[in-house]
Design an enzyme around this catalytic site. Structure first.
Site, PDB file in Angstrom:
ATOM      1  N   GLU A  68       6.777   5.928  -5.805  1.00  0.00           N
ATOM      2  CA  GLU A  68       7.510   4.670  -5.992  1.00  0.00           C
ATOM      3  C   GLU A  68       8.649   4.560  -4.982  1.00  0.00           C
ATOM      4  O   GLU A  68       8.918   3.499  -4.424  1.00  0.00           O
ATOM      5  CB  GLU A  68       8.058   4.592  -7.420  1.00  0.00           C
ATOM      6  CG  GLU A  68       8.891   3.351  -7.687  1.00  0.00           C
ATOM      7  CD  GLU A  68       9.823   3.489  -8.868  1.00  0.00           C
ATOM      8  OE1 GLU A  68      11.018   3.162  -8.711  1.00  0.00           O
ATOM      9  OE2 GLU A  68       9.357   3.922  -9.942  1.00  0.00           O
ATOM     10  N   HIS A  69       9.322   5.672  -4.738  1.00  0.00           N
ATOM     11  CA  HIS A  69      10.404   5.692  -3.758  1.00  0.00           C
ATOM     12  C   HIS A  69       9.864   5.637  -2.331  1.00  0.00           C
ATOM     13  O   HIS A  69      10.369   4.880  -1.489  1.00  0.00           O
ATOM     14  CB  HIS A  69      11.226   6.975  -3.924  1.00  0.00           C
ATOM     15  CG  HIS A  69      12.163   6.945  -5.088  1.00  0.00           C
ATOM     16  ND1 HIS A  69      13.530   6.988  -4.953  1.00  0.00           N
ATOM     17  CD2 HIS A  69      11.923   6.886  -6.423  1.00  0.00           C
ATOM     18  CE1 HIS A  69      14.100   6.952  -6.154  1.00  0.00           C
ATOM     19  NE2 HIS A  69      13.144   6.906  -7.065  1.00  0.00           N
TER      20      HIS A  69
END
Length: 433
Positions: A68-69
């Site tokens: 996600e990052h």
């Protein structure tokens, strides 16, 4: 109205109150669902992958959240600054969320900027480089995020409660992983996780607001054609997660985590129903009565009558094949036993005494209002489409949802309460030593 979503169903799923819900499966297997809302000048669009923390291999814990990052850190065509600047330049918002069963990258923009949002999000999801140097930088960011969460006693009690009521099951694992797991994560493991799940058949795109469905499908097709994915090969949507009800073990009893804090955090709860549980509407009514507002039983008994807590409520979490519920209160450390006793008595009372007609009417009114007001936001409608496609395989419109709530009886609530009270019980406490 409710519509079962078959793997290759296309066309209009619903047309209600001026909005139209449509679904298309592109030749590559990518699914596109939209809700056209005439008069809206904004659009919220989400790119969903049905992978969450429960799906990680033993050596990949934390990888879903790590990705996600990392997907914001650059692609073959765009740097991290390029991605951020694209949305900032038009006053848009972009973010992502990782759950136990899915990941979503989303943006809210003006309708005129939808093309840009589709191009950037498609690039991120299909062509992220997962650069080793960026991964090392982001490792530090994630460790800081985990440390921040560990410093928040409310986050800690909910996380540990989840582990206690989902004992030994992947659903009980922390979404972000542990510091040890994040430190041990390798670029090869995270990249392998990315390649396994980020494929055309797994991608679901949902959007709501001022848009045209056919135009969005064309935008997505064009963006995918410029990506690193080979969409010339016909594909099919991935199979949905199978929802077999599972009796996950509950680690019964009281578990206490000590921290240097002033206020204790307490959750009492147990096993609950899945996201497709036929009693889910009755459960919503129960929580509105038990702990859903200032007139709820918990608020009135714990705070107003006894002055034992500032904040108290009840909640539930539902997944494809399991779920749990809890009753929460924050109190002085010396009041933990007394608060736990009140939470227990209120749980047992709602399982043995029918709710009054006044409570039932008030709960339904509260839920009706929250449902309708929530659907005024394009982000809520975008998320509703994602859940319909990935979790239930069924689209339920607002009218049918309200009808289901209206048909809940006091006996329905009593039966659900009985199920909750009969569940193995866990108590999680975060308190000073």
């Amino acid at each position: 109205m409710r519509v079962t979503i078959e793997p290759h169903t296309e066309g209009i799923l619903n047309a209600d109150l001026g909005s139209t819900v449509r679904r298309t499966v592109l030749p590559s297997g990518v699914r596109v669902l939209t809700e056209e809302m005439p008069g809206q000048r904004s659009v919220t669009i989400g790119f969903w992958i049905a992978v969450g923390s429960r799906d990680e291999a033993d050596h990949q814990h934390g990888s879903t959240h790590f990705l996600e990052h990392l997907l914001f850190k650059g692609t073959q065509q765009r740097s991290a600054l390029d991605i951020a600047a694209a949305f900032d330049a038009v006053g848009g918002e972009s973010n992502a969320m990782t759950g136990k069963e899915s990941t979503c990258y989303y943006a809210r923009v003006l309708d005129a900027d939808l093309t840009m949002a589709v191009e950037v999000l498609t690039d991120m999801v299909t062509s992220a480089t997962i650069d080793p140097a960026e991964m090392e930088t982001e490792r530090g960011v994630i460790l800081e995020e985990l440390a921040m969460d560990e410093d928040d006693p409310m986050d800690v009690v909910h996380e540990r409660f989840g582990e206690q009521v989902m004992d030994g099951h992947p659903l009980g694992r922390p979404i972000g992983g542990t510091p040890e797991e994040i430190n041990a994560a390798t670029r090869d493991d995270v990249f392998a996780h990315f390649k396994r799940w980020y494929t055309p058949g797994e991608l679901v795109i949902t959007a709501a607001g001022g848009l045209d469905h056919d135009h969005l499908c064309r935008l997505v097709t064009e963006a995918l054609g410029k990506s690193s994915w080979d969409i010339s090969v016909p594909g099919s949507p991935a199979e949905r997660r199978v929802g077999h009800e599972e009796l996950i073990p509950v680690r019964e009893g009281v578990e206490t985590i000590t921290k240097p804090i002033e206020q204790a955090q307490v959750i009492l709860g147990g096993r609950g129903g899945s996201a497709s549980d036929p009693d889910r509407f009755a459960l919503s009514v129960l929580h509105a009565v038990l702990g859903g507002g200032m007139s709820s039983r918990l608020f009135q008994e714990v705070r107003e009558r006894r002055g034992l807590a500032y904040s108290t409520y009840s909640f539930s979490a539902a997944f494809t094949d399991a779920g749990h519920f809890g009753l929460y209160a924050g109190c002085l450390p010396e009041k933990v036993d007394q608060v736990t006793g009140v939470l227990t008595s209120e749980l047992e009372r709602i399982a043995t005494e029918p709710v009054t007609e006044e409570e039932l009417a008030r709960a339904k009114g509260q839920l009706r209002g929250a449902t309708v007001l929530g659907m005024e936001e394009t982000s809520s409608r975008m998320s509703r489409l994602g859940r319909a496609e990935l979790v239930r395989g069924e689209f339920v419109d607002i009218s049918d949802t309200l009808s289901q709530l209206d048909h809940v009886t006091a006996e329905d609530v009593l039966c659900v309460g009985r199920r909750m009270a009969e569940s193995p019980r866990a108590v999680t406490v975060v308190a000073p030593s």
